[in-house]
Design an enzyme around this catalytic site. Structure first.
Site: not given
Ligand code: KE4
Length: 427
Positions: A142, A265, A237
């Site tokens: 993801y 994060k 990523d």
């Molecule tokens: P954000 O747009 O949510 O800040 O980041 C996206 C993203 C990009 N790359 C990786 C490897 C990620 O894990 C994420 C976001 N992770 C999720 C949980 N696995 C965020 C939690 C959510 O969607 O509320």
């Protein structure tokens, strides 16, 4: 009616699904989520005052724990001087230099406000620089919710059964090629079919969004070699793994240097901040230096930058990684031992201080094997822990975390709750 129930009823009336991000809605585990009112160290407190040991850490950012005094003080000081200018600030230069020093592949850095913006920028940059349209991603990974990534996507997309979201134009979706994690042959085949057509391979160097899945020996180096052979960019990523696995991230642990890296994060220390970084020759293709456009009103926001600088300062000063590794290793072993003792098939995959308890018999090495997990068993495990004051991710296909603030009492509470849960499940 409890305060949590009141808030949930109200939220459902005015926010889609009651939440501002789908994974928070407990759809994968059932029931309704507690509304968290306060966090301190490794503990959070809900609207009814119940305390939980927190292993979600806001999905990764809070390696230093909730409301760390140095982070809070930095935020307060920055905010008192103005929250945003939409103009260059000294903090952005300091932070870009810190990121570049800690992650040497990031010769230049562009700050943005979310991981999605970072990965979206990285892919647009790769497409702009190579003049190619296709990208390769891995089933179960993801990379945020930009259109090109919602193809066989992990995390909430899998949890909610929509790994291929409606609303993504077919013409765009067809440009995202999907390979199998830890399977270089599947990547070789895609390059073979499109030898001059792939702009980038984007990968979570340690996957966190199908649950924790580690790269097989040679997998990341193989992606480096294939990307070089076919003239594609390799994008790591590291939104989860950056500053989580080491100060230099997964690329330092596995000694594979990507062309572009996305971070988020932990980088933001709990505030909305992320980044894309890479070789100078590539990053200088971004506007205004180059022609690949990307922008953001609050990009490099001074308050978020202050939280970031305070967090990176803490991590450099304390260098907690060996200690986090040891404590998480011990927790993972304790969880597995408790499950074995109760005769419950569980596999715990762990990298550094990120881990997933998979309710399955076989090894979990990719999306297909992760999907074999018994998500109902995970849901029962989750709720039993929650009832015992331990907050795990409310979905099987996520990662749990141990942070600097998880003291022995917290780890013991988690182990005790898990042992009770497994024993009860044995019947
Ligand atoms: P954000 O747009 O949510 O800040 O980041 C996206 C993203 C990009 N790359 C990786 C490897 C990620 O894990 C994420 C976001 N992770 C999720 C949980 N696995 C965020 C939690 C959510 O969607 O509320």
């Amino acid at each position: 009616m409890t305060r949590n129930e009141e808030l949930w009823e109200n939220a459902l009336r005015v926010i889609p699904g009651g939440v501002n991000s789908p994974v928070r809605a407990f759809r994968a585990v059932g029931g309704s989520p507690p509304f968290l009112a306060r966090g301190q160290g490794c503990r959070v407190y809900d609207a009814d005052g119940k305390e939980y040991v927190d292993h979600v850490a806001s999905w990764g950012p809070l390696i230093a724990g909730h409301a760390h005094p140095r982070v809070v003080e930095a935020i307060a000081r920055a905010a008192a001087g103005g929250t945003t200018f939409g103009a260059p600030t000294e903090g952005e230069v300091l932070l870009a230099n810190s990121v570049s020093r800690l992650v040497p592949s990031c010769e230049k850095v562009r700050l943005v406000s979310s991981g999605t913006e970072a990965t979206m920028t990285a892919v647009r940059l790769a497409r702009g620089v190579t003049g190619r349209d296709r990208i390769v991603k891995f089933a179960g990974c993801y990379h945020g919710h930009a259109d090109s990534f919602l193809i066989r996507a992990g995390s909430g997309a899998t949890t909610l059964g929509i790994p291929d979201s409606p609303g993504v134009p077919r013409a765009l979706a067809e440009l995202t090629l999907v390979a199998r994690y830890n399977d270089l042959a599947s990547v070789r085949a895609l390059f073979g079919a499109h030898p001059d057509g792939i702009a980038a391979v984007i990968v979570e160097p340690v996957a966190g969004n199908m649950g924790c899945v580690l790269p097989a020996p040679g997998f990341l180096a193989g992606l480096r070699e294939l990307s070089d052979r076919y003239g594609a960019l390799l994008v790591f990523d590291e939104v989860i793994t950056g500053f989580r696995l080491a100060l230099g991230g997964a690329q330092a642990v596995y000694a594979v240097r990507p062309d572009l890296t996305t971070l988020g994060k932990i980088l933001g220390g709990g505030l909305p901040l992320a980044a894309v970084g890479g070789k100078r020759s590539l990053m200088d293709q971004l506007a205004p230096e180059g022609k690949v456009y990307q922008a953001g009103t609050l990009s490099g926001n001074p308050v978020a930058v202050a939280a970031a600088l305070a967090t990176l300062g803490l991590l450099e000063e304390k260098n907690p990684y060996r200690d986090l590794e040891e404590r998480t290793k011990s927790l993972a072993k304790g969880l597995e031992d408790a499950a074995v003792k109760a005769g419950i098939p569980v596999i715990v995959n762990r990298a550094g201080s990120m881990f997933t308890v998979f309710f399955t018999k076989g090894k979990v090495t990719d999306y297909e094997s992760a999907l074999q997990s018994d998500t109902r068993a995970y849901a029962r495990f989750f709720h039993a822990l929650l009832a015992n004051g331990v907050y795990f991710p409310p979905a099987q296909f996520e990662v749990a975390f141990v942070g600097m603030a998880h003291d022995a009492a917290a780890i013991d509470r988690t182990l005790d709750a898990a042992a009770k849960t497994f024993a009860a499940a044995r019947g």
